[in-house]
Design an enzyme around this catalytic site. Structure first.
Site, PDB file in Angstrom:
ATOM      1  CD  GLU A  44      -0.988  15.647  -5.728  1.00 20.55           C
ATOM      2  OE1 GLU A  44      -0.676  16.862  -5.732  1.00 20.55           O
ATOM      3  OE2 GLU A  44      -2.163  15.251  -5.716  1.00 20.55           O
TER       4      GLU A  44
ATOM      5  CE1 TYR B  28      -3.275  -2.819   0.224  1.00 18.86           C
ATOM      6  CE2 TYR B  28      -3.031  -2.832   2.606  1.00 18.86           C
ATOM      7  CZ  TYR B  28      -3.573  -3.363   1.461  1.00 18.86           C
ATOM      8  OH  TYR B  28      -4.413  -4.445   1.538  1.00 18.86           O
TER       9      TYR B  28
ATOM     10  CE  LYS C  18      -8.672  20.829  -1.808  1.00 25.28           C
ATOM     11  NZ  LYS C  18      -9.023  21.028  -3.229  1.00 25.28           N
TER      12      LYS C  18
ATOM     13  CD  GLU D  81      -3.638  19.807  -2.197  1.00 22.02           C
ATOM     14  OE1 GLU D  81      -3.459  19.178  -3.261  1.00 22.02           O
ATOM     15  OE2 GLU D  81      -3.043  20.858  -1.929  1.00 22.02           O
TER      16      GLU D  81
ATOM     17  CD  GLU E 297       3.221  18.064  -1.881  1.00 22.21           C
ATOM     18  OE1 GLU E 297       2.163  17.940  -2.519  1.00 22.21           O
ATOM     19  OE2 GLU E 297       3.540  19.116  -1.309  1.00 22.21           O
TER      20      GLU E 297
END
Length: 131
Positions: free
Chosen positions: A42, A30, A108, A90, A83
């Site tokens: 991204e 995962y 966000k 997000e 990140e």
């Protein structure tokens, strides 16, 4: 309230998967899928990955103590973690609704602020150690 788990609890437990070594192997898979999703979806993650590809070898080349080298390496890696968490926030907010909502924007923006602080940490750490 009875001692029996509810149907919802049973369903949630069944989604947890296996235990022991199988659980660890599944979790690793995962995690790799999460890294792959971040890389593919991204641009910010790809940019930070490039920054890490540049800074980590550079940290090995500069003449600093082992502790300083460790800091020079860990801080950029921390930005990747931030990140990933920012992207997860997000994605979760977008999954709930794509409509503009003040709380969605706030969530966000806070994720973005966390990444901004992580980038500041990179700059400050490298500047203070090398200058």
């Amino acid at each position: 309230m009875s001692g029996k788990p509810s149907a919802e609890m049973h369903d949630a437990l069944s989604l947890k998967g296996r235990t022991g070594l199988r659980r660890i192997l599944d979790a690793g898979g995962y995690s790799l899928m999460g890294l792959q999703a971040a890389y593919r979806g991204e641009a910010a993650f790809r940019q930070l990955l490039l920054l890490n590809v540049l800074l980590l070898p550079l940290a090995c080349l500069v003449d600093v103590t082992r502790s300083e080298r460790l800091l020079l390496m860990l801080v950029p890696l921390l930005s990747l973690i931030v990140e990933l968490l920012n992207s997860a926030i997000e994605a979760t907010v977008d999954r709930i609704s794509l409509s503009i909502h003040p709380l969605s924007k706030q969530a966000k923006d806070m994720g973005s602020a966390a990444q901004f602080i992580a980038l500041l940490m990179i700059g400050l750490t490298w500047a203070l150690i090398l200058i």
